[in-house]
Design a protein around this motif. Structure first.
Motif, PDB file in Angstrom:
ATOM      1  N   SER A 304       0.785  -1.235   0.000  1.00  0.00           N
ATOM      2  CA  SER A 304       0.000   0.000   0.000  1.00  0.00           C
ATOM      3  C   SER A 304       0.818   1.287   0.000  1.00  0.00           C
ATOM      4  CB  SER A 304      -0.980  -0.040   1.178  1.00  0.00           C
ATOM      5  OG  SER A 304      -1.841   1.058   1.099  1.00  0.00           O
ATOM      6  N   PRO A 305       1.852   1.425   0.828  1.00  0.00           N
ATOM      7  CA  PRO A 305       2.582   2.706   0.845  1.00  0.00           C
ATOM      8  C   PRO A 305       3.160   3.059  -0.527  1.00  0.00           C
ATOM      9  CG  PRO A 305       3.211   1.352   2.722  1.00  0.00           C
ATOM     10  CD  PRO A 305       2.354   0.503   1.869  1.00  0.00           C
ATOM     11  N   GLU A 306       3.751   2.079  -1.210  1.00  0.00           N
ATOM     12  CA  GLU A 306       4.295   2.380  -2.539  1.00  0.00           C
ATOM     13  C   GLU A 306       3.194   2.691  -3.531  1.00  0.00           C
ATOM     14  OE1 GLU A 306       7.321   0.437  -0.395  1.00  0.00           O
ATOM     15  OE2 GLU A 306       5.596  -0.685  -1.171  1.00  0.00           O
ATOM     16  N   LEU A 307       2.084   1.965  -3.410  1.00  0.00           N
ATOM     17  CA  LEU A 307       0.970   2.212  -4.319  1.00  0.00           C
ATOM     18  C   LEU A 307       0.419   3.613  -4.110  1.00  0.00           C
ATOM     19  CD1 LEU A 307      -0.740  -1.275  -4.159  1.00  0.00           C
ATOM     20  CD2 LEU A 307       0.099  -0.166  -6.225  1.00  0.00           C
ATOM     21  N   ILE A 308       0.365   4.027  -2.859  1.00  0.00           N
ATOM     22  CA  ILE A 308      -0.151   5.377  -2.575  1.00  0.00           C
ATOM     23  C   ILE A 308       0.748   6.414  -3.222  1.00  0.00           C
ATOM     24  CG2 ILE A 308      -0.534   7.067  -0.737  1.00  0.00           C
ATOM     25  CD1 ILE A 308      -1.502   4.797   1.027  1.00  0.00           C
ATOM     26  N   LYS A 309       2.072   6.208  -3.061  1.00  0.00           N
ATOM     27  CA  LYS A 309       3.008   7.170  -3.674  1.00  0.00           C
ATOM     28  C   LYS A 309       2.804   7.219  -5.174  1.00  0.00           C
ATOM     29  CE  LYS A 309       6.927   6.526  -0.749  1.00  0.00           C
ATOM     30  NZ  LYS A 309       7.905   5.478  -0.828  1.00  0.00           N
ATOM     31  N   LEU A 310       2.641   6.059  -5.761  1.00  0.00           N
ATOM     32  CA  LEU A 310       2.516   5.986  -7.213  1.00  0.00           C
ATOM     33  C   LEU A 310       1.254   6.701  -7.698  1.00  0.00           C
ATOM     34  CD1 LEU A 310       3.717   4.945  -9.792  1.00  0.00           C
ATOM     35  CD2 LEU A 310       2.725   2.716  -9.353  1.00  0.00           C
ATOM     36  N   VAL A 311       0.122   6.356  -7.115  1.00  0.00           N
ATOM     37  CA  VAL A 311      -1.110   6.960  -7.632  1.00  0.00           C
ATOM     38  C   VAL A 311      -1.195   8.453  -7.337  1.00  0.00           C
ATOM     39  CG1 VAL A 311      -2.399   4.788  -7.519  1.00  0.00           C
ATOM     40  CG2 VAL A 311      -2.642   6.447  -5.677  1.00  0.00           C
ATOM     41  N   SER A 312      -0.512   8.871  -6.295  1.00  0.00           N
ATOM     42  CA  SER A 312      -0.580  10.300  -6.014  1.00  0.00           C
ATOM     43  C   SER A 312       0.210  11.111  -7.038  1.00  0.00           C
ATOM     44  CB  SER A 312      -0.114  10.613  -4.592  1.00  0.00           C
ATOM     45  OG  SER A 312       1.189  10.118  -4.426  1.00  0.00           O
ATOM     46  N   HIS A 313       1.025  10.415  -7.857  1.00  0.00           N
ATOM     47  CA  HIS A 313       1.725  11.103  -8.949  1.00  0.00           C
ATOM     48  C   HIS A 313       0.899  11.148 -10.221  1.00  0.00           C
ATOM     49  CE1 HIS A 313       5.465  10.685  -6.611  1.00  0.00           C
ATOM     50  NE2 HIS A 313       5.975  11.583  -7.436  1.00  0.00           N
ATOM     51  N   CYS A 314      -0.308  10.509 -10.174  1.00  0.00           N
ATOM     52  CA  CYS A 314      -1.081  10.346 -11.416  1.00  0.00           C
ATOM     53  C   CYS A 314      -2.439  11.050 -11.359  1.00  0.00           C
ATOM     54  CB  CYS A 314      -1.333   8.854 -11.684  1.00  0.00           C
ATOM     55  SG  CYS A 314       0.152   7.839 -11.735  1.00  0.00           S
ATOM     56  N   ILE A 326      -3.522  -2.616  -2.329  1.00  0.00           N
ATOM     57  CA  ILE A 326      -3.714  -1.172  -2.215  1.00  0.00           C
ATOM     58  C   ILE A 326      -4.444  -0.797  -0.917  1.00  0.00           C
ATOM     59  CG2 ILE A 326      -5.903  -1.059  -3.487  1.00  0.00           C
ATOM     60  CD1 ILE A 326      -4.748   1.536  -4.802  1.00  0.00           C
ATOM     61  N   GLU A 327      -5.261  -1.712  -0.438  1.00  0.00           N
ATOM     62  CA  GLU A 327      -5.970  -1.573   0.830  1.00  0.00           C
ATOM     63  C   GLU A 327      -6.868  -0.338   0.868  1.00  0.00           C
ATOM     64  OE1 GLU A 327      -3.265  -4.263   3.714  1.00  0.00           O
ATOM     65  OE2 GLU A 327      -3.074  -2.105   4.021  1.00  0.00           O
ATOM     66  N   ASP A 328      -7.668  -0.248   1.915  1.00  0.00           N
ATOM     67  CA  ASP A 328      -8.579   0.886   2.040  1.00  0.00           C
ATOM     68  C   ASP A 328      -7.816   2.201   2.043  1.00  0.00           C
ATOM     69  OD1 ASP A 328     -10.826  -0.853   4.347  1.00  0.00           O
ATOM     70  OD2 ASP A 328     -10.774  -0.791   2.152  1.00  0.00           O
ATOM     71  N   SER A 329      -6.678   2.200   2.704  1.00  0.00           N
ATOM     72  CA  SER A 329      -5.937   3.456   2.799  1.00  0.00           C
ATOM     73  C   SER A 329      -5.474   3.921   1.420  1.00  0.00           C
ATOM     74  CB  SER A 329      -4.723   3.293   3.731  1.00  0.00           C
ATOM     75  OG  SER A 329      -3.942   2.200   3.303  1.00  0.00           O
ATOM     76  N   GLY A 330      -5.067   2.974   0.585  1.00  0.00           N
ATOM     77  CA  GLY A 330      -4.637   3.333  -0.760  1.00  0.00           C
ATOM     78  C   GLY A 330      -5.801   3.832  -1.597  1.00  0.00           C
ATOM     79  N   LEU A 331      -6.953   3.241  -1.402  1.00  0.00           N
ATOM     80  CA  LEU A 331      -8.115   3.683  -2.170  1.00  0.00           C
ATOM     81  C   LEU A 331      -8.561   5.066  -1.722  1.00  0.00           C
ATOM     82  CD1 LEU A 331     -10.075   0.328  -2.500  1.00  0.00           C
ATOM     83  CD2 LEU A 331      -8.808   1.533  -4.263  1.00  0.00           C
ATOM     84  N   GLU A 332      -8.366   5.354  -0.443  1.00  0.00           N
ATOM     85  CA  GLU A 332      -8.679   6.721   0.016  1.00  0.00           C
ATOM     86  C   GLU A 332      -7.737   7.718  -0.647  1.00  0.00           C
ATOM     87  OE1 GLU A 332      -8.614   6.310   4.283  1.00  0.00           O
ATOM     88  OE2 GLU A 332     -10.245   4.827   4.072  1.00  0.00           O
ATOM     89  N   ALA A 333      -6.465   7.342  -0.741  1.00  0.00           N
ATOM     90  CA  ALA A 333      -5.512   8.222  -1.431  1.00  0.00           C
ATOM     91  C   ALA A 333      -5.895   8.380  -2.894  1.00  0.00           C
ATOM     92  CB  ALA A 333      -4.099   7.648  -1.308  1.00  0.00           C
ATOM     93  N   ALA A 335      -8.826   8.213  -4.123  1.00  0.00           N
ATOM     94  CA  ALA A 335     -10.016   9.061  -4.198  1.00  0.00           C
ATOM     95  C   ALA A 335      -9.657  10.532  -4.106  1.00  0.00           C
ATOM     96  CB  ALA A 335     -11.009   8.683  -3.104  1.00  0.00           C
ATOM     97  N   SER A 336      -8.585  10.827  -3.379  1.00  0.00           N
ATOM     98  CA  SER A 336      -8.266  12.252  -3.271  1.00  0.00           C
ATOM     99  C   SER A 336      -7.331  12.730  -4.369  1.00  0.00           C
ATOM    100  CB  SER A 336      -7.711  12.590  -1.889  1.00  0.00           C
ATOM    101  OG  SER A 336      -6.580  11.814  -1.643  1.00  0.00           O
ATOM    102  N   SER A 337      -6.591  11.810  -5.005  1.00  0.00           N
ATOM    103  CA  SER A 337      -5.653  12.241  -6.063  1.00  0.00           C
ATOM    104  C   SER A 337      -6.229  12.192  -7.459  1.00  0.00           C
ATOM    105  CB  SER A 337      -4.415  11.336  -6.092  1.00  0.00           C
ATOM    106  OG  SER A 337      -3.845  11.239  -4.841  1.00  0.00           O
ATOM    107  N   CYS A 338      -7.116  11.249  -7.681  1.00  0.00           N
ATOM    108  CA  CYS A 338      -7.478  10.949  -9.076  1.00  0.00           C
ATOM    109  C   CYS A 338      -8.940  11.244  -9.332  1.00  0.00           C
ATOM    110  CB  CYS A 338      -7.165   9.481  -9.382  1.00  0.00           C
ATOM    111  SG  CYS A 338      -5.436   9.081  -9.076  1.00  0.00           S
ATOM    112  N   LYS A 339      -9.206  12.498  -9.558  1.00  0.00           N
ATOM    113  CA  LYS A 339     -10.595  12.941  -9.679  1.00  0.00           C
ATOM    114  C   LYS A 339     -11.216  12.589 -11.026  1.00  0.00           C
ATOM    115  CE  LYS A 339     -10.935  14.674  -5.606  1.00  0.00           C
ATOM    116  NZ  LYS A 339     -11.698  13.862  -4.628  1.00  0.00           N
ATOM    117  N   ASP A 340     -10.371  12.145 -11.946  1.00  0.00           N
ATOM    118  CA  ASP A 340     -10.914  11.781 -13.256  1.00  0.00           C
ATOM    119  C   ASP A 340     -11.167  10.294 -13.399  1.00  0.00           C
ATOM    120  OD1 ASP A 340      -9.178  14.171 -15.425  1.00  0.00           O
ATOM    121  OD2 ASP A 340     -11.058  14.269 -14.294  1.00  0.00           O
ATOM    122  N   LEU A 341     -11.009   9.572 -12.301  1.00  0.00           N
ATOM    123  CA  LEU A 341     -11.101   8.121 -12.382  1.00  0.00           C
ATOM    124  C   LEU A 341     -12.460   7.675 -12.891  1.00  0.00           C
ATOM    125  CD1 LEU A 341      -9.163   5.767 -11.637  1.00  0.00           C
ATOM    126  CD2 LEU A 341     -10.601   5.407  -9.630  1.00  0.00           C
TER     127      LEU A 341
END
Lengths: 586, 212
Positions: A304-314, A326-333, A335-341
């Motif tokens: 999850s931590p690496e996944l969070i870093k990755l998606v927050s760059h996208c 990715i876990e719940d925490s990654g999905l929360e990240a 949700a806040s980074s990827c508004k076009d999903l």
């Protein structure tokens, strides 16, 4: 006085108008307007789509559309993906290729899904169609690298070769070397499904180097990280790229080589591959992340931590496929980074484990539904769910077109209330008025089907497993879902009554699959008699159905409408119901 | 899974057809077919389809329109590991793959006209594999070859799981540690018991897998 309505446009004008109409549905509607439109349309249809290869014969297609240039065929039922359709069931493309080889020499595109494709078929394609451009094989099997060599050697105008999720026999030939040195027109190549040692790296590098229009390249696992840089440097114009294996010791020279090659690809929008990815190599791709719209990490075993870093760059991500690491925490990240999903697929890292190995629950889904207003398509594997969460998701995402939820343990109840999940899924179909595809799971009674029949008016495909109480459930769906085309059911207590009462509905659908349900052999025979334009196939590996009492349930049942009659290529474990007393064995 | 009195058979039912004895339970040597509370073990088919199959000609499943009485057996769960239902959860090969590539092997059954393929990477133990094979070839009785019990011969033919290894030899399944088996197995064959005489017998009884 008799007012005559006449279309005074010449045929050529109508043809030109029709050329703007690309969708099959619209083309089909056009052809129903009147006889002359039917005639004009059939001569100018260039793309033919056949959703079930047994619904029509190749000759019929060629007779009606003599000038098509592109054909898409689908073979096995969807549940074949999960081992529910025995090998040898059917879906052979060869007869189609044979007919088209003679009658449609200008064929340019063949797209196949879940079909059996032999080397012989590939060789015939290579030989027969001089202007062949596009071969897309999705979830196909039956061929080897020899067949690919034939395509490579002969198809001078080939633009696309896409082997997504195919099973290819490893004959370790250097098939890529069969592309002549003069061949430069490749635009898309997807060989991600090939096993190890099936690709000649030097041939690949030369091919990539000379095909300057190459936009899509999906490598397979055999391509090691240090070779990827060489390939990328030869194709800085790539838009879609799938890495090979990422496994490598972290060596600074390899890393910087790799990072450098990546940063020279300014057009990249889609990334995939990432087998065995080592987190330390991930920062190499950060420079391209801001442009990424599609990311497939479903092979990446990073946490999850690496996944969070990755998606927050996208921030421009529209499509994400990922493991439940990715876990719940990654999905929360997310949700806040990827508004076009728009599309999210979360796969289970340990589908057969009993206990959860990651902290991924309904909360992650709720978070994404809340943070991503454009979310339309979801495939989510998890181990617990609640009606409350589903209702929230439904209200957050009224624009869903595809919602597929798989709660891993069959018949799992709402973990908060211990009730069935009927209400939750009911909310999904009620709020998401444009829902086209739905997969159910968890503890479900007939009530959920009542909701579906009442509200899911645009639903085209429904997948059901371990659900319902009685025939009423099936009856609700068949009688209520007006747009239903495909229904697949396993391990549900649905039997004869609902099926026979809704026999006519089946002719309005592409297909119905039922396995481990309660449909008797007698009902199958009755249905086949009532509905001559349905093929009622009983797939039963226990031996001939008439060696058991008629009231005995069949193992698997596949019913589809057809104008081609019974098929001729059935294996010994498939029976269709014929009118004559002796069962037909093909 | 612990070893119970593996040699005892469950009671036959009144009809004289001993369903449990002829029920498919591929088991590792020493394992019982029934847990201590008498409930059928994981290795036997369970769930809706079992209820249907075992009541041939019996319409207890639906009595009238809309009213079905499905008896879902309780024995569906074990705390340690669970038997895999064919095709569930609905994950495809590519989604399951983590670090290793698929290890697909063909499975042939003597006397059956068709082959199936299994991905050995999908399983962690022999028990999981054998259970899955049971599900796939549900019409055959597969014998626990290492136990001495004499199964009721009502159904007649029994099958023994065997495999062809890298050297081309046919071995009995269960012979070597699981991971070694996965690496060396080229294909599987459910051989008729009568033909399995003479195959390499295991030197020591394989332990129940602890790695599930």
């Amino acid at each position: 006085m008799h007012k005559k309505m006449a279309f005074s446009f010449p045929d050529e004008v109508l043809e030109h108008v029709f050329s703007f109409i690309q969708s099959d549905k619209d083309r089909n509607s056009v052809s129903l307007v009147c006889k002359s439109w039917y005639e004009i349309e059939r001569w100018c249809r260039r793309k033919v789509f056949v959703g079930n290869c047994y619904a029509v014969s190749p000759r019929m297609v060629i007779k009606r559309f003599p000038e098509f240039r592109s054909i898409e065929l689908k073979g096995k039922p969807h549940f074949a993906d999960f081992n529910l359709v025995p090998d040898g069931w059917g879906g052979y493309v060869f007869p189609w290729i044979v007919e088209m080889a003679g009658a449609v020499p200008w064929l340019e595109e063949i797209k196949l899904k879940r079909m059996v494709v032999t080397d012989e078929s590939l060789e015939l394609i290579a030989k027969s169609f001089k202007n062949f451009k596009v071969l897309i094989l999705s979830s196909c099997e039956g061929f080897s690298t020899d067949g690919l060599a034939a395509i490579a050697a002969s198809c001078k105008n080939l633009k696309e070769l896409d082997l997504r999720d195919c099973e290819v026999d490893d004959l370790s030939g250097h098939w890529l070397s069969h592309f002549p040195d003069t061949y430069t027109s490749l635009v898309a190549l997807n060989i991600s499904c090939l096993g190890s040692d099936e690709v000649s790296l030097s041939a690949l590098e030369r091919l990539v180097g000379r095909c300057t229009s190459l936009k899509t390249l999906r490598l397979n696992r055999a391509v090691p990280l240090d070779k990827v840089a060489n390939i990328l440097r030869r194709a800085p114009q790539l838009v879609e790229f799938g890495t090979g294996t990422y496994a490598a010791e972290l060596r600074p020279d390899v890393y910087s080589d790799f990072a450098g090659a990546f940063s020279s690809c300014k057009e990249l929008k889609s990334l995939s591959g990432f087998w065995d990815v080592v987190p330390d190599y991930l920062p190499a791709i950060y420079p391209v992340c801001s442009k990424l719209t599609s990311l497939n990490l479903s092979y990446a075993t990073i946490q999850s931590p690496e996944l969070i870093k990755l998606v927050s760059h996208c921030p421009n991500l529209q499509r994400l496929l990922v493991l439940d690491y990715i876990e719940d925490s990654g999905l929360e990240a997310l949700a806040s980074s990827c508004k076009d999903l728009q599309e999210l697929r979360v796969f289970p890292s340990d589908p057969f484990g009993v206990e959860p190995n990651v902290s991924l629950t309904e909360q992650g889904l709720v978070a994404v539904s809340s943070g991503c207003p454009k979310l339309q398509s979801v495939l989510y594997f998890c181990r617990r769910m609640s009606n409350e969460a589903l209702v929230t998701v439904a209200k957050n995402c009224p624009n869903f077109t595809r919602f597929r939820l798989c709660i891993i343990e069959p018949r799992t109840a709402d973990y908060l209330t211990l009730e069935p999940l009927d209400v939750g899924f009911g909310a999904i179909v009620q709020y998401c008025k444009d829902l086209q595809r739905l997969s159910l799971s968890g503890l479900l009674t007939d009530r959920v089907f009542e909701y579906i029949g009442t509200y899911a008016k645009k639903l085209e495909m429904l997948s059901v497993a371990f659900a319902g109480d009685s025939d009423l459930g099936l009856h609700h769906v068949l009688s209520g879902c007006e747009s239903l085309r495909k229904l697949e059911i396993r391990d549900c207590p649905f039997g004869d009554k609902a099926l026979l009462a809704n026999a006519a509905k089946l002719e309005t659908m592409r297909s119905l699959w039922m396995s481990s349900c309660a449909v008797s052999f007698g009902a199958c025979k009755l249905l086949a008699q009532k509905m001559p334009r349905l093929n009622v196939e009983v797939i039963d590996e226990r031996g001939p159905p008439d060696s058991r009492p008629e009231s005995c349930s069949v193992d698997k049942l596949y019913i589809y409408r057809t104008v081609a009659g019974s098929r001729f290529d059935m294996p010994p474990f498939v029976w269709t119901m014929e009118d004559d007393p002796s069962l037909q064995l093909s | 899974m612990s070893s119970e009195n593996g040699k005892l058979l469950p009671e036959t039912d009144a009809g004289g057809l001993n369903f449990e004895a002829t029920e498919l339970t591929l088991g590792l040597p020493g394992e019982s077919r029934v847990t201590s509370d008498g409930v059928a073990k994981l290795g036997s088919k369970r769930g809706f389809s079992e209820t249907v199959d075992l009541s041939l000609g019996d319409n207890k499943n639906t009595n009238k329109f809309g009213q079905s009485q499905i008896d879902v057996p309780e024995a569906a769960k074990s705390p340690v590991s669970k038997a895999q239902v064919v095709g569930w959860p609905p994950v495809r090969g590519y989604a399951k793959r983590r670090t290793k590539s698929c290890k697909y092997v063909k499975v042939a059954v003597d006397g059956a006209p068709y082959l199936r393929k299994v991905d050995l990477e999908m399983y962690n133990t022999y028990q999981q594999l054998l259970t899955s094979l049971e599900d796939m070839f549900s019409c055959f009785t597969i014998r626990n070859y290492l136990s001495d019990k004499k199964l009721d011969q009502v159904n007649g033919i029994e099958y023994v799981p065997t495999y062809e290894d890298k050297d081309g030899d046919w071995m009995l399944v269960g012979d070597v540690p699981w991971q070694m088996f996965v690496e060396s197995c080229k294909r599987l064959r459910l051989m008729k018991s009568s033909e399995a005489v003479g195959l390499a017998a295991p030197r020591t009884p394989p332990k129940c897998s602890s790695a599930s």
